[in-house]
Design an enzyme around this catalytic site. Structure first.
Site, PDB file in Angstrom:
ATOM      1  N   ARG A 154       4.364   3.455 -10.054  1.00 25.78           N
ATOM      2  CA  ARG A 154       4.316   4.067 -11.321  1.00 25.78           C
ATOM      3  C   ARG A 154       3.424   5.380 -11.341  1.00 25.78           C
ATOM      4  O   ARG A 154       4.099   6.409 -11.989  1.00 25.78           O
ATOM      5  CB  ARG A 154       3.311   2.954 -12.152  1.00 25.78           C
ATOM      6  N   THR A 155       2.264   5.753 -10.699  1.00 26.53           N
ATOM      7  CA  THR A 155       1.873   7.001 -10.887  1.00 26.53           C
ATOM      8  C   THR A 155       2.655   7.903 -10.249  1.00 26.53           C
ATOM      9  O   THR A 155       2.830   9.008 -10.791  1.00 26.53           O
ATOM     10  CB  THR A 155       0.444   6.744  -9.955  1.00 26.53           C
ATOM     11  N   LYS A 193       3.136  10.754  13.750  1.00 30.16           N
ATOM     12  CA  LYS A 193       3.111  11.290  15.149  1.00 30.16           C
ATOM     13  C   LYS A 193       1.396  11.760  15.290  1.00 30.16           C
ATOM     14  O   LYS A 193       1.292  12.893  16.129  1.00 30.16           O
ATOM     15  CB  LYS A 193       4.171  12.463  15.154  1.00 30.16           C
ATOM     16  N   ARG A 232      -2.613  11.232  -3.549  1.00 27.81           N
ATOM     17  CA  ARG A 232      -3.051   9.957  -3.343  1.00 27.81           C
ATOM     18  C   ARG A 232      -3.442   9.611  -2.126  1.00 27.81           C
ATOM     19  O   ARG A 232      -2.770   9.767  -1.229  1.00 27.81           O
ATOM     20  CB  ARG A 232      -2.396   8.801  -4.159  1.00 27.81           C
ATOM     21  N   HIS A 280      -9.576   8.198 -10.317  1.00 30.60           N
ATOM     22  CA  HIS A 280      -8.341   8.235 -10.524  1.00 30.60           C
ATOM     23  C   HIS A 280      -8.250   9.213 -12.205  1.00 30.60           C
ATOM     24  O   HIS A 280      -7.831   8.554 -13.015  1.00 30.60           O
ATOM     25  CB  HIS A 280      -7.645   7.057 -10.679  1.00 30.60           C
TER      26      HIS A 280
END
Lengths: 423, 306
Positions: free
Chosen positions: B58-59, B86, B108, B136
């Site tokens: 959703r974010t 990697k 995030r 947040h």
């Protein structure tokens, strides 16, 4: 070359000396202390130490030289160079290398590599194989080969039964054990001191009780077994009090504090500065106060750097996953110098010279008595300088003191009459 | 007032005036999403990259839509398909994307402080879209927008926040935001999930759901992560629900006009009952809707507002 150091402020706590004196050295030994000493031989360098402090060579009883295994971060040679320029003449190297120093051959390796450097490098051996906390190492043979102490370093000996056996067995080795006191179940995943700041930053905290529980247990086991046990880097007021009580009962415990735990609070990590992430974590102003008091009243015996070089990759990452530790060999002298006044200079110097020499049985070392090793640290207590990256001789640059103005600078470091650093 | 910040890393660092500016800007952008052509040219020619090191639906979608409705070009980056596997470092990843002239990174990460780290290392603007247990900020801004629409004020409102306060970045951002704007915040959760020093934010703390819900104007329910039970933060989901669930019965303790909020995704039957989630007082979908406007406002202020 013989040496005559004239008119320095000679601070030698073992002899309770703090006055303006000359020091003469002949061969690799101290010849004498006194006023207006004669030149010992035609081959003598005369050093004018007016305005400078002259102490026995500084001993760092807790540092990480990373060799073998992480020579990208530090080598015994590069650590020694940083040490010499920071006023140290003796280093005790922790065994958490790859492979870890858990047998006599590896003790010999560190000694041999150390012998090629200008300072004295003394290996600390591991207490358990691979520092895994399960099986004892051959401590007696390692001691015979030159290990000055035993420690599993960053790994607290969580199993009390193993620590008991190790303490008992160390009598044969005749060398003290050093424990990193921290209950691993309580400190697991922790990245900083637990408190309001860890809550604000959203970082997992390590409560002070993680250390205090281990300190308390360690002291009890020192009592049970007769020790001797040395407690690495105390950080909390509670730990200081526990050690104070233990010493009052006459138990065979000694303790150390790092330069950074004496000078920085947890506030240094706000902004997620990974250079201030250390293990054990930085605590609060109240803890600093208690640590300083502990040093003054003799509860804490020695001051160490816990010099811990880390690569850029290990530090320039998220705080939770960043490596713990900061370099300290070149910043210890000014930071300790800045504490002089609040803590008597003799106490600070004792913590870096005669006290570690006594605890770890370093012979003819840590004092300027005639016949002792001619190890000297000569520094200017007033000289002010800024720690710039290019001044760092260590292979790593992980220090929160970068860019900081510091007061106090080594002018000359002498190891066995040899000048190993000159400003 | 004028916006001066280059990054949005936390609510803690914002002033009440700055928060209000975002809310005003968001309110004015809300109308865009109701148009037939849901687009304005405010960020035409700007490039926004979403850099999600941790999964989110959703974010991420909300940020992408917000950027697109402002006409920015949006690129997405997810670690599973990237070179992170990697061994590339976080900073290398950011620098590589930045070399492609990205103006703004929406970041995030599961670890606290990563947006701050990137802000130090990169030249682009950084928006924290959730970092570890830290903050947040855009979630709090959309929550404020939602509360404002329903309550018209913050000062004097009693806001109860219930759940896993220890691990919740949503809680931290909301605590800062609401206390700065004068709301009375009461925090509630099982004792092991209450981290030390929370009360220094100006909020009150209780372990009793009833104390928290009594006469509340806003009930904010945090998602409880099911794995916390294995870590012994509480003995069972059953007992958690018994003492902390918001349901029809416990909802009745709040003011009759209280609103019910949740940042999603919900564990129905655990922290919130289906009845409470679907109650007429629930504004949960309203929060989702406001996410777009709040994020449009943040993107606009950071990239144009200066």
């Amino acid at each position: 070359m013989d040496l005559l150091i004239r008119n320095g402020r000679v601070v030698d706590p073992a002899q309770q000396i703090d006055e303006t004196l000359d020091v003469s050295c002949s061969g690799a030994k101290i010849l004498r202390l006194g006023k207006k000493l004669p030149v010992p031989s035609p081959r003598t360098e005369i050093i004018d130490a007016r305005g400078l402090v002259v102490t026995p060579g500084w001993i760092d009883a807790h540092c990480h030289l990373r060799e073998p295994g992480r020579e990208d971060e530090e080598s015994i040679a590069s650590g020694a160079a940083a040490a010499a320029s920071g006023g140290f003449t003796t280093l005790m190297a922790m065994p958490n290398t790859t492979p870890c120093i858990d047998n006599a051959a590896l003790v010999a390796f560190v000694l041999n590599e150390g012998a090629r450097t200008p300072v004295r490098v003394l290996p600390i051996g591991a207490i358990t194989r691979d520092r895994a906390g399960k099986e004892l190492t051959e401590m007696a043979e390692m001691a015979e080969r030159g290990a000055v102490a035993f420690s599993d370093d960053g790994n607290c000996l969580a199993d009390s039964r193993i620590l008991r056996r190790a303490l008992e067995y160390s009598r044969l080795a005749g060398r003290p054990l050093i424990d990193h006191p921290e209950d691993p179940a309580l400190s697991r995943n922790g990245a900083m001191n637990e408190g309001t700041l860890s809550t604000r930053l959203g970082l997992a905290g390590i409560p002070r009780e993680a250390e205090e529980i281990a300190v308390s247990r360690d002291i009890a086991l020192a009592g049970l077994t007769g020790g001797p046990l040395h407690l690495a880097h105390l950080t909390t007021a509670g730990s200081v009090e526990l050690v104070r009580q233990g010493k009052k009962k006459g138990l065979p415990v000694t303790a150390e504090v790092t330069v950074h735990h004496l000078t920085l609070t947890e506030a240094a990590v706000s902004g997620y500065d990974t250079n201030a992430k250390v293990s054990p974590p930085l605590r609060t102003a109240a803890d600093i106060k208690a640590l300083r008091k502990g040093l003054r009243d003799g509860t804490i015996d020695i001051i160490v750097t816990d010099h811990a070089p880390h690569s850029v990759e290990e530090k320039e990452t998220d705080f939770q996953n960043a490596a713990c530790g900061m370099i300290g060999l070149q910043t210890a002298l000014p930071l300790v110098n800045e504490l002089a006044g609040e803590i008597p200079l003799a106490v600070l110097v004792a913590g870096l010279t005669c006290n570690p020499a006594r605890i770890f049985g370093l012979k003819e070392c840590g004092s300027l008595q005639p016949g002792y090793r001619a190890d000297l640290t000569i520094y200017d207590p007033e000289s002010s300088w800024v720690l710039k990256p290019e001044l760092i001789l260590s292979r790593s640059r992980n220090t929160p003191f970068l860019g900081r103005r510091l007061k106090g600078r080594a002018i000359r470091t002498v190891c066995g009459s040899r000048t190993i650093f000159k400003a | 007032m004028a916006w001066t910040r280059k990054h949005l890393l936390s609510i803690e660092e914002l002033s009440a005036a700055e928060i209000n500016l975002v809310l005003e800007t968001a309110a004015s952008f809300k109308e865009v999403s109701t148009r037939e052509i849901k687009k304005v040219p405010a960020l035409r020619g700007k490039t926004v990259a979403t850099l999600f090191f941790e999964p989110s639906t959703r974010t991420r979608t909300s940020f992408e839509l917000a950027a697109k409705r402002l006409s920015a070009d949006v690129v997405g980056f997810s670690p599973s398909t990237s070179s992170l596997v990697k061994g590339e470092t976080i900073i290398d990843t950011g620098e590589n994307l930045e070399a492609m002239k990205v103006d703004c990174f929406v970041v995030r990460h599961a670890s606290s402080g990563v947006p701050a780290l990137l802000a130090r290392k990169l030249k682009a603007s950084i928006i924290n879209a959730g970092d570890g247990n830290h903050e947040h900020p855009t979630q709090a801004l959309l929550d404020l927008l939602t509360i404002q629409e329903h309550k018209k004020r913050f000062r004097g409102l009693k806001v109860a926040i219930l759940g896993d306060l220890r691990h919740s970045r949503v809680a931290r951002s909301n605590i800062w935001a609401l206390t700065k704007l004068g709301a009375e915040v009461i925090l509630c959760g099982p004792p092991p999930l209450i981290p030390p020093g929370l009360e220094t934010t100006g909020a009150r703390v209780t372990v009793r759901r009833e104390t928290a819900l009594k006469d509340a104007d806003v009930i904010y329910i945090l998602r409880i992560q099911l794995e916390r039970q294995q870590e012994n933060y509480f003995p069972s989901l059953r007992e958690y629900s018994r003492y902390y669930q918001v349901n029809r019965e416990t909802l009745s303790l709040a003011r009759p006009d209280a609103i019910v909020m949740h940042p999603g995704p919900m564990n129905r039957g655990v922290e919130i009952s289906t009845e409470a989630a679907e109650d007429r007082r629930s504004v949960i979908l309203n929060q989702v809707e406001n996410g777009i406007a709040a994020r449009m406002a943040v993107l606009y202020l950071l990239l144009v507002g200066k």
